[in-house]
Design an enzyme around this catalytic site. Structure first.
Site, PDB file in Angstrom:
ATOM      1  N   PRO A 135     -59.777  36.385 -68.666  1.00 39.71           N
ATOM      2  CA  PRO A 135     -59.669  35.419 -67.572  1.00 39.71           C
ATOM      3  C   PRO A 135     -58.833  34.174 -67.888  1.00 39.71           C
ATOM      4  CG  PRO A 135     -61.801  35.212 -68.615  1.00 39.71           C
ATOM      5  CD  PRO A 135     -61.105  36.374 -69.278  1.00 39.71           C
ATOM      6  N   CYS A 136     -57.543  34.394 -68.040  1.00 36.97           N
ATOM      7  CA  CYS A 136     -56.639  33.283 -68.352  1.00 36.97           C
ATOM      8  C   CYS A 136     -56.587  32.261 -67.222  1.00 36.97           C
ATOM      9  CB  CYS A 136     -55.249  33.808 -68.695  1.00 36.97           C
ATOM     10  SG  CYS A 136     -54.506  34.807 -67.409  1.00 36.97           S
ATOM     11  N   HIS A 137     -57.021  32.648 -66.025  1.00 36.77           N
ATOM     12  CA  HIS A 137     -57.056  31.681 -64.916  1.00 36.77           C
ATOM     13  C   HIS A 137     -58.076  30.577 -65.182  1.00 36.77           C
ATOM     14  CE1 HIS A 137     -60.353  34.417 -63.880  1.00 36.77           C
ATOM     15  NE2 HIS A 137     -60.856  33.436 -63.147  1.00 36.77           N
TER      16      HIS A 137
END
Length: 169
Positions: A135-137
């Site tokens: 989950p780089c967001h």
């Protein structure tokens, strides 16, 4: 080597995924059209065979996520760089950020033991081929601004995902 892919619908639009030997190597977020997405994945991953059943758990969790439910992807097998490689360390820390929480790029850098590497962290996350699952967001600037997002939909998609997570907690 077994290379498979799937496309499926979510409340936010079609998604796609590719796995090699049972490990995710690519996830495509909405907003592609489903036919275009299938063609893209087949083009990018020559020889990949469609196999929706191989992705049942991923599909269910992605649908739950985009329906606003707190969802974990922790146990989905992914192909990441080695644990001792810089990129592997960054993606592992990122993968552990829980639903509804965020880290700054500098926090991720500190977590991997290199507090001066915030820009390098951003570079690694900008190449993340498995968004949402890794989950780089959830990694943002220290001042609270979203920062970049290389996945489909760009920063607007990142902000929408973060807002949805914040309201679902």
């Amino acid at each position: 080597m077994s290379l498979t892919y799937t496309t499926f619908t979510t409340a936010w639009g079609p998604m796609g995924a590719v796995a090699e030997d049972g490990e995710l190597i690519r996830v495509v977020l909405p907003p592609y059209q489903r036919d275009d997405l299938a063609a893209l994945l087949a083009f990018e991953h020559t020889g990949a065979e469609p196999d929706d059943a191989a992705f049942d758990i991923l599909i269910e969790r992605c649908r739950n996520y985009f329906n606003g439910q707190a969802t974990s992807f922790d146990d989905i097998a992914c192909r990441l760089p080695g644990a001792n490689a810089f990129g592997g360390k960054v993606l592992s820390v990122c993968r552990a950020i829980p639903f509804g929480q965020t880290f700054s790029y500098s926090q991720v850098a500190r977590e991997i033991g290199n507090e001066d590497a915030a820009r390098a962290v951003a570079t690694i996350l900008g190449k993340n081929a498995i968004p949402l699952i890794v989950p780089c967001h959830r990694v943002i600037y220290a001042n609270g601004e979203a920062g970049g997002f290389s996945a489909e939909g760009g920063v607007a998609m990142k902000q929408r995902m973060l807002a949805m997570e914040a309201s679902a907690r």
